[in-house]
Write a protein that holds these residues in place. Sequence first.
Motif, PDB file in Angstrom:
ATOM      1  N   ALA A 198      51.783  32.070  34.540  1.00 60.96           N
ATOM      2  CA  ALA A 198      50.692  31.394  33.830  1.00 60.96           C
ATOM      3  C   ALA A 198      50.963  29.902  33.676  1.00 60.96           C
ATOM      4  O   ALA A 198      50.038  29.086  33.732  1.00 60.96           O
ATOM      5  N   HIS A 199      52.231  29.527  33.511  1.00 63.16           N
ATOM      6  CA  HIS A 199      52.556  28.115  33.338  1.00 63.16           C
ATOM      7  C   HIS A 199      52.369  27.326  34.636  1.00 63.16           C
ATOM      8  O   HIS A 199      52.300  26.112  34.615  1.00 63.16           O
ATOM      9  N   LEU A 200      52.247  28.028  35.750  1.00 68.39           N
ATOM     10  CA  LEU A 200      52.072  27.370  37.037  1.00 68.39           C
ATOM     11  C   LEU A 200      50.604  27.328  37.450  1.00 68.39           C
ATOM     12  O   LEU A 200      50.129  26.339  37.989  1.00 68.39           O
ATOM     13  N   GLU A 201      49.875  28.406  37.200  1.00 69.44           N
ATOM     14  CA  GLU A 201      48.506  28.541  37.696  1.00 69.44           C
ATOM     15  C   GLU A 201      47.451  28.602  36.590  1.00 69.44           C
ATOM     16  O   GLU A 201      46.265  28.725  36.874  1.00 69.44           O
ATOM     17  N   GLU A 202      47.874  28.572  35.334  1.00 70.55           N
ATOM     18  CA  GLU A 202      46.963  28.652  34.184  1.00 70.55           C
ATOM     19  C   GLU A 202      46.197  29.970  34.126  1.00 70.55           C
ATOM     20  O   GLU A 202      45.106  30.067  33.573  1.00 70.55           O
ATOM     21  N   THR A 203      46.762  30.996  34.737  1.00 71.01           N
ATOM     22  CA  THR A 203      46.252  32.358  34.684  1.00 71.01           C
ATOM     23  C   THR A 203      47.418  33.265  35.042  1.00 71.01           C
ATOM     24  O   THR A 203      48.442  32.783  35.543  1.00 71.01           O
ATOM     25  N   GLU A 204      47.280  34.555  34.782  1.00 71.94           N
ATOM     26  CA  GLU A 204      48.390  35.470  35.084  1.00 71.94           C
ATOM     27  C   GLU A 204      48.207  36.209  36.401  1.00 71.94           C
ATOM     28  O   GLU A 204      49.100  36.921  36.847  1.00 71.94           O
ATOM     29  N   ALA A 205      47.024  36.072  37.027  1.00 71.00           N
ATOM     30  CA  ALA A 205      46.772  36.725  38.310  1.00 71.00           C
ATOM     31  C   ALA A 205      45.688  35.953  39.060  1.00 71.00           C
ATOM     32  O   ALA A 205      44.773  35.398  38.440  1.00 71.00           O
ATOM     33  N   LEU A 206      45.820  35.915  40.375  1.00 67.46           N
ATOM     34  CA  LEU A 206      44.827  35.225  41.211  1.00 67.46           C
ATOM     35  C   LEU A 206      44.328  36.161  42.306  1.00 67.46           C
ATOM     36  O   LEU A 206      45.148  36.744  43.040  1.00 67.46           O
ATOM     37  N   PRO A 207      43.006  36.317  42.429  1.00 63.12           N
ATOM     38  CA  PRO A 207      42.492  37.030  43.609  1.00 63.12           C
ATOM     39  C   PRO A 207      42.857  36.209  44.850  1.00 63.12           C
ATOM     40  O   PRO A 207      42.581  35.007  44.903  1.00 63.12           O
ATOM     41  N   THR A 208      43.519  36.858  45.783  1.00 62.45           N
ATOM     42  CA  THR A 208      44.054  36.139  46.936  1.00 62.45           C
ATOM     43  C   THR A 208      43.722  36.886  48.213  1.00 62.45           C
ATOM     44  O   THR A 208      44.013  38.071  48.341  1.00 62.45           O
ATOM     45  N   GLY A 209      43.110  36.187  49.159  1.00 60.33           N
ATOM     46  CA  GLY A 209      42.753  36.804  50.423  1.00 60.33           C
ATOM     47  C   GLY A 209      43.799  36.572  51.486  1.00 60.33           C
ATOM     48  O   GLY A 209      44.497  35.549  51.491  1.00 60.33           O
ATOM     49  N   VAL A 210      43.907  37.530  52.385  1.00 62.37           N
ATOM     50  CA  VAL A 210      44.623  37.342  53.651  1.00 62.37           C
ATOM     51  C   VAL A 210      43.531  37.206  54.695  1.00 62.37           C
ATOM     52  O   VAL A 210      42.665  38.085  54.825  1.00 62.37           O
ATOM     53  N   TRP A 211      43.548  36.100  55.411  1.00 63.12           N
ATOM     54  CA  TRP A 211      42.490  35.744  56.346  1.00 63.12           C
ATOM     55  C   TRP A 211      43.043  35.593  57.760  1.00 63.12           C
ATOM     56  O   TRP A 211      44.148  35.089  57.938  1.00 63.12           O
ATOM     57  N   ARG A 212      42.265  36.004  58.759  1.00 60.24           N
ATOM     58  CA  ARG A 212      42.635  35.821  60.160  1.00 60.24           C
ATOM     59  C   ARG A 212      41.760  34.730  60.753  1.00 60.24           C
ATOM     60  O   ARG A 212      40.536  34.741  60.615  1.00 60.24           O
ATOM     61  N   MET A 213      42.400  33.776  61.419  1.00 53.43           N
ATOM     62  CA  MET A 213      41.643  32.700  62.055  1.00 53.43           C
ATOM     63  C   MET A 213      40.840  33.254  63.217  1.00 53.43           C
ATOM     64  O   MET A 213      41.340  34.030  64.025  1.00 53.43           O
ATOM     65  N   LYS A 214      39.579  32.847  63.279  1.00 50.12           N
ATOM     66  CA  LYS A 214      38.679  33.333  64.342  1.00 50.12           C
ATOM     67  C   LYS A 214      39.072  32.739  65.694  1.00 50.12           C
ATOM     68  O   LYS A 214      39.661  31.664  65.757  1.00 50.12           O
TER      69      LYS A 214
END
Length: 196
Positions: free
Chosen positions: A180-196
């Motif tokens: 939380a001290h780094l991102e101002e939240t305790e969890a982040l929705p995070t995607g794994v993406w493939r470049m087209k």
Amino acid sequence: MPTALTPVPFAPEISLFLVTAPVGLFEVTGGDFHSDQPPPFWAFAWAGGQALARHLLDDPSLVAGRRVLDVATGSGVAAVAAAHCGASAVACTDVDPAAVEAAHRNASANGLSLAARVDDPDVVLAGDVFYSPIVAPKMVATLRGFRKNGATVLVGDPGRGFFPERLFELVTEYTVPVPAHLEETEALPTGVWRMK
């Protein structure tokens, strides 16, 4: 800067030397920013790298037996995960030599090793690289170069403001625990993406 070997929150199969005190990125530098010295991104396990690591650990076939390059490696979390999953060779790059050193140190702490370089990688990984308007276009150019040469390019991104979503397709999404001290939240929705 004191670090301790700590299991990665979202990929506890591997451990990294990380800052464990509740401090932010610039607090570890004494609150100073020096343009000639990158901040110690390598001292934290960022959400994008953790998501990439989790994705590889859940499906090792993505990198097993393949040559892997982790671009802008930071702590090396994605590189270490790729090595753990049986990649034939894993190398990492970063503008900060201390990050490359940290990634090699972290691999060693997990009984693994990283190569000094990998030519013509089959898979390119990049976690949390679209965080500024200066860095983002450079990363796009770099990643497009690898993609044009036939590499699979996977990016972990927690919705950073300069992520060029139109160039990617979403593979999967996680809710990644973060300090939380780094991102101002305790969890982040995070995607794994493939470049087209």
